[in-house]
Design an enzyme around this catalytic site. Structure first.
Site, mmCIF file in Angstrom:
data_model
loop_
_atom_site.group_PDB
_atom_site.id
_atom_site.type_symbol
_atom_site.label_atom_id
_atom_site.label_comp_id
_atom_site.label_asym_id
_atom_site.label_seq_id
_atom_site.Cartn_x
_atom_site.Cartn_y
_atom_site.Cartn_z
ATOM 1 N N LYS A 1 30.462 46.817 36.863
ATOM 2 C CA LYS A 1 31.390 45.912 37.529
ATOM 3 C C LYS A 1 30.767 45.350 38.805
ATOM 4 O O LYS A 1 30.945 44.192 39.140
ATOM 5 C CB LYS A 1 32.702 46.631 37.846
ATOM 6 C CG LYS A 1 33.855 45.673 37.886
ATOM 7 C CD LYS A 1 35.150 46.308 37.494
ATOM 8 C CE LYS A 1 36.193 45.225 37.314
ATOM 9 N NZ LYS A 1 37.529 45.715 37.296
ATOM 10 N N LYS B 1 30.553 37.727 26.831
ATOM 11 C CA LYS B 1 31.801 38.480 26.782
ATOM 12 C C LYS B 1 32.939 37.615 27.349
ATOM 13 O O LYS B 1 32.722 36.941 28.375
ATOM 14 C CB LYS B 1 31.590 39.732 27.646
ATOM 15 C CG LYS B 1 32.748 40.644 27.760
ATOM 16 C CD LYS B 1 32.396 41.773 28.727
ATOM 17 C CE LYS B 1 33.657 42.382 29.278
ATOM 18 N NZ LYS B 1 33.456 43.124 30.500
ATOM 19 N N LYS C 1 37.269 36.452 32.742
ATOM 20 C CA LYS C 1 37.699 35.522 33.791
ATOM 21 C C LYS C 1 36.504 35.148 34.669
ATOM 22 O O LYS C 1 36.351 34.003 35.073
ATOM 23 C CB LYS C 1 38.780 36.222 34.624
ATOM 24 C CG LYS C 1 39.275 35.468 35.816
ATOM 25 C CD LYS C 1 40.362 36.266 36.506
ATOM 26 C CE LYS C 1 39.867 37.550 37.135
ATOM 27 N NZ LYS C 1 39.373 37.488 38.491
#
Ligand code: SF4
Length: 331
Positions: free
Chosen positions: A114, A195, A198
């Site tokens: 992340k 992937k 957003k």
């Protein structure tokens, strides 16, 4: 007959897209008939990445609530609520945070992933590192037997189990070690082949209006080698083909593959056909979405009822936890 309890949530850090629908929500709807389901919108979790944009968290929370209900999560069957409406999650998180070694958190693969995916965001907070502790609290507070997860989330659940084991080892058997229900769904690629996310701006959202949906599919990347109408295509490298796998019938899919390879169909027509199938598949959901958007008070009432039920169970657990961890004092 008592049904086994499951819990799952979606972080309010963005609008839900069709990848979230096919990867999780669609399955959650089915699970409602078999399990006692608790489904929540994780607004505290969203603050880990959106702490400096709180207005967005509220907007996403509202939209996700509408998505949940429009997609078929049924308040008559499931407990549907917002995380921050149940303060017991935070209380348990504090206690679990005291017993969780920091290296356990640093080794969670999604922590590094992340950080990479959201490079440029300030993710140096205590809350971001401690995200899996809050997640463990979310699950443990309901003594959930199962958690529906994708394979990529298994390390998170393993960490929850380790934290629960540590708690039980220190304070006696109180919390339940949750097991996984692995959702076997193909990961839906984004409109550019990466992937669906957003952060990559490549998603079709459940809340997109008709025109936006059309525009997005029309601009999607297909086989890059198919430059002209007469060039044969390679469906196996085309995103539109991947979507047809979900939205078209098997027979039609086989025809599309054949027509693509022989230049019998052009990409413009192939995309238009996909758009038609998409609108057919989502017609009911999109109609319910519109009705719910027009009636936010009704949505809020459903969330209030869900939070009330969730608080009852969460408080039962906290009574056990406080006693086990020797919190408070009474003469
Ligand atoms: S015809 Fe369809 S499957 Fe083939 S490359 Fe074009 S959009 Fe993709």
């Amino acid at each position: 007959m008592t049904r086994a309890r499951i819990l799952s949530g979606m972080q309010a850090s963005g609008l839900l897209h069709i990848g979230n629908y096919h990867g999780a929500l669609e399955n959650w709807v089915k699970l409602q008939d078999e399990y006692e389901c608790f489904y929540f919108i994780a607004d505290w979790h969203a603050l880990t990445t959106l702490f400096n944009e709180p207005g967005k968290v509220r907007e996403y929370t509202r939209e996700i609530a509408i998505d949940f209900l429009a997609c078929g999560l049924d308040p008559e069957k499931s407990t549907i609520f917002i995380q921050s409406d149940v303060l017991q999650h935070a209380e348990l998180c504090i206690i679990l945070g005291m017993i969780t070694p920091v290296p356990w958190l640093e080794r969670v693969p999604s922590y590094k992933d992340k950080k990479k995916e959201l490079a440029g965001k300030d993710l140096s907070s205590h809350g971001f590192l401690g995200y899996p502790v809050l997640q463990a609290a979310d699950i443990a507070i309901y003594r959930a037997a199962y958690v529906p997860v994708g394979e990529d989330q298994l390390p998170h659940l393993e960490l929850t189990r380790e934290i629960v084991r540590r708690f039980n080892h220190l304070y006696g058997d109180t919390l339940v070690e949750p097991k996984e229900i692995v959702t076997k769904t193909a990961v839906l690629p984004g409109l550019d082949g990466r992937k669906m996310s957003k952060s990559y701006d490549n998603a079709v959202y459940l809340s997109d209006d008709d025109e936006t949906v059309r525009k997005k599919f029309k601009n999607a990347i297909t086989d890059p080698q198919r430059q002209r109408r007469k060039d044969p295509g390679r469906p196996e490298v085309c995103n539109i083909h991947t979507y047809h796998k979900i939205y078209s019938t098997k027979d039609r899919l086989a025809e599309i593959e054949e027509q693509c390879r022989t230049a019998g169909i052009g990409c413009v027509d192939c995309k238009q056909e996909l758009i038609d199938r998409f609108f057919e598949r989502f017609a009911d959901i999109r109609q319910r979405r519109k009705q719910l958007s027009d009636d936010p008070v009704q949505v809020r009432k459903i969330l209030d009822a869900g939070a009330e039920r969730a608080r009852e169970i969460a408080e039962e657990t906290m009574k056990l936890v406080r006693r086990a961890a020797s919190m408070g004092w009474n003469p």
